[in-house]
Design an enzyme around this catalytic site. Structure first.
Site, PDB file in Angstrom:
ATOM      1  N   TYR A  25       0.818  -1.209   0.000  1.00  0.00           N
ATOM      2  CA  TYR A  25       0.000   0.000   0.000  1.00  0.00           C
ATOM      3  C   TYR A  25       0.856   1.266   0.000  1.00  0.00           C
ATOM      4  O   TYR A  25       0.371   2.338  -0.371  1.00  0.00           O
ATOM      5  CB  TYR A  25      -0.921   0.051   1.220  1.00  0.00           C
ATOM      6  N   HIS A  57       0.256 -11.600   1.586  1.00  0.00           N
ATOM      7  CA  HIS A  57      -0.738 -10.778   0.883  1.00  0.00           C
ATOM      8  C   HIS A  57      -1.406 -11.534  -0.271  1.00  0.00           C
ATOM      9  O   HIS A  57      -2.626 -11.448  -0.463  1.00  0.00           O
ATOM     10  CB  HIS A  57      -0.058  -9.507   0.361  1.00  0.00           C
ATOM     11  N   LEU A 112     -17.955  -3.633  -0.047  1.00  0.00           N
ATOM     12  CA  LEU A 112     -19.025  -2.926  -0.768  1.00  0.00           C
ATOM     13  C   LEU A 112     -18.932  -3.148  -2.273  1.00  0.00           C
ATOM     14  O   LEU A 112     -19.527  -2.409  -3.060  1.00  0.00           O
ATOM     15  CB  LEU A 112     -18.964  -1.426  -0.450  1.00  0.00           C
ATOM     16  N   ILE A 169     -13.337  -5.124   6.732  1.00  0.00           N
ATOM     17  CA  ILE A 169     -12.414  -3.986   6.787  1.00  0.00           C
ATOM     18  C   ILE A 169     -12.712  -2.978   5.667  1.00  0.00           C
ATOM     19  O   ILE A 169     -11.927  -2.814   4.737  1.00  0.00           O
ATOM     20  CB  ILE A 169     -10.940  -4.447   6.719  1.00  0.00           C
ATOM     21  N   LYS A 196     -12.938   0.532   3.662  1.00  0.00           N
ATOM     22  CA  LYS A 196     -12.129   1.750   3.605  1.00  0.00           C
ATOM     23  C   LYS A 196     -13.067   2.941   3.489  1.00  0.00           C
ATOM     24  O   LYS A 196     -14.073   2.878   2.771  1.00  0.00           O
ATOM     25  CB  LYS A 196     -11.195   1.721   2.394  1.00  0.00           C
ATOM     26  N   SER A 255     -20.578   6.118   9.466  1.00  0.00           N
ATOM     27  CA  SER A 255     -21.659   5.314   8.890  1.00  0.00           C
ATOM     28  C   SER A 255     -21.304   3.826   8.917  1.00  0.00           C
ATOM     29  O   SER A 255     -22.137   2.977   9.260  1.00  0.00           O
ATOM     30  CB  SER A 255     -21.929   5.772   7.454  1.00  0.00           C
ATOM     31  N   ASN A 256     -20.060   3.513   8.577  1.00  0.00           N
ATOM     32  CA  ASN A 256     -19.635   2.109   8.578  1.00  0.00           C
ATOM     33  C   ASN A 256     -19.659   1.522   9.984  1.00  0.00           C
ATOM     34  O   ASN A 256     -20.049   0.365  10.183  1.00  0.00           O
ATOM     35  CB  ASN A 256     -18.239   1.978   7.976  1.00  0.00           C
TER      36      ASN A 256
END
Length: 275
Positions: free
Chosen positions: A48, A106, A186, A225, A227, A236-237
């Site tokens: 990342y 990963h 999502l 998890i 983002k 909201s999450n």
């Protein structure tokens, strides 16, 4: 519903904060915001390129290190002999911490020496660099082989959302005390505008994104998890945790009936998911 999932190895927060594509000053600010709102799990990776920002955000939060669950990952091209430890130490330095709560492979590398790789990961735990280790993007067959090495695995982190089934993996993870951690929960934003989820959301006075997260959060042995860069989305999450307890059986049946064959993360080096 508990906000943590207890495994034989470690207790993992059910809802964490994903940091993919969050970098620079804005990335650090997003991490600080998430922690101030109540997130207690941060997910990053060497690939990342934001471990320094995540570490700076954690430090700036003022929270004791032991209160925040930190996950990072070693990239699939760094699984050679003596490489894993060196890359783990580099991640620790960038994050500004002495240990990781969870360190993952990963992606699997084609032709990797799986017993040796798992043994190298296990040594990180033995030596205190990581409290627990795990994998990411392992298909069912490979996950079974990893389990057969005898190295305790805390999680398999994979793409999982209301448009993609992971039943085959869950049939392996649940009886083995392994958490399935859902990234892209999502569907890379697509579920926020799905008509079925919007209809369910309207009935509950929430958003479709919250419904999508709640569907995952209510499942046994599943951590999530998402983002979110903006504080409003982060909050909201978090609220999806309470919504998970309010979804009805009818709501769940509607979501279960959605097509479950849409995979959006498909890099050239991905494994054969049918294996």
């Amino acid at each position: 519903m508990s906000e943590r999932i207890d495994t034989p190895l470690i207790s993992i927060p059910r809802l964490g904060y994903g940091t993919w594509r969050l970098s620079g000053a804005e990335g650090q600010a997003a991490v600080e915001s998430a922690l101030s709102l109540g997130y207690r799990a941060l997910d990053t990776a060497e690939m990342y390129g934001n471990e320094a920002e995540v570490g700076a955000g954690l430090k700036a939060s003022g929270l004791p290190r032991g209160e925040v669950f930190v996950t990072s990952k070693v990239w699939w091209t760094h699984l050679g002999p003596e490489e894993i430890r060196a890359h783990c130490e580099a991640s620790l330095e960038r994050l500004g911490t002495d240990y990781l709560d969870l360190y993952l492979i990963h992606w699997p590398a084609a032709g990797m020496d799986l017993p040796r790789v798992m043994g190298d990961m296990a040594r990180l735990r033995k030596e205190g660099l990581a409290r627990a280790i795990g994998v990411a993007n392992f298909p069912p067959g490979l996950l079974k082989r990893a389990i057969e090495t005898g190295v305790p695995i805390a999680t398999n982190q994979v793409e999982y959302h209301a448009l993609l089934s992971q039943d085959r993996l869950l049939e392996i993870t649940r009886p083995n005390g392994i958490v399935l951690t859902a990234y892209s929960p999502l569907g890379q934003g697509r579920l926020a505008s799905d008509p079925k989820l919007l209809a369910i959301a309207e009935r509950h006075g929430v958003s479709a994104a919250q419904v999508a997260l709640a569907w995952l959060l209510r499942q046994d042995g599943v951590a999530v998890i998402p983002k979110a860069a903006r504080p409003e989305s982060q909050r909201s999450n978090l609220e999806a945790l309470s919504l998970a307890q309010r979804l009805t059986e009818a709501d769940i049946a509607e979501i279960d009936a959605l097509p479950k064959d849409q995979r959006f993360v498909k890099p050239d080096f991905a494994p054969d998911w049918s294996a």
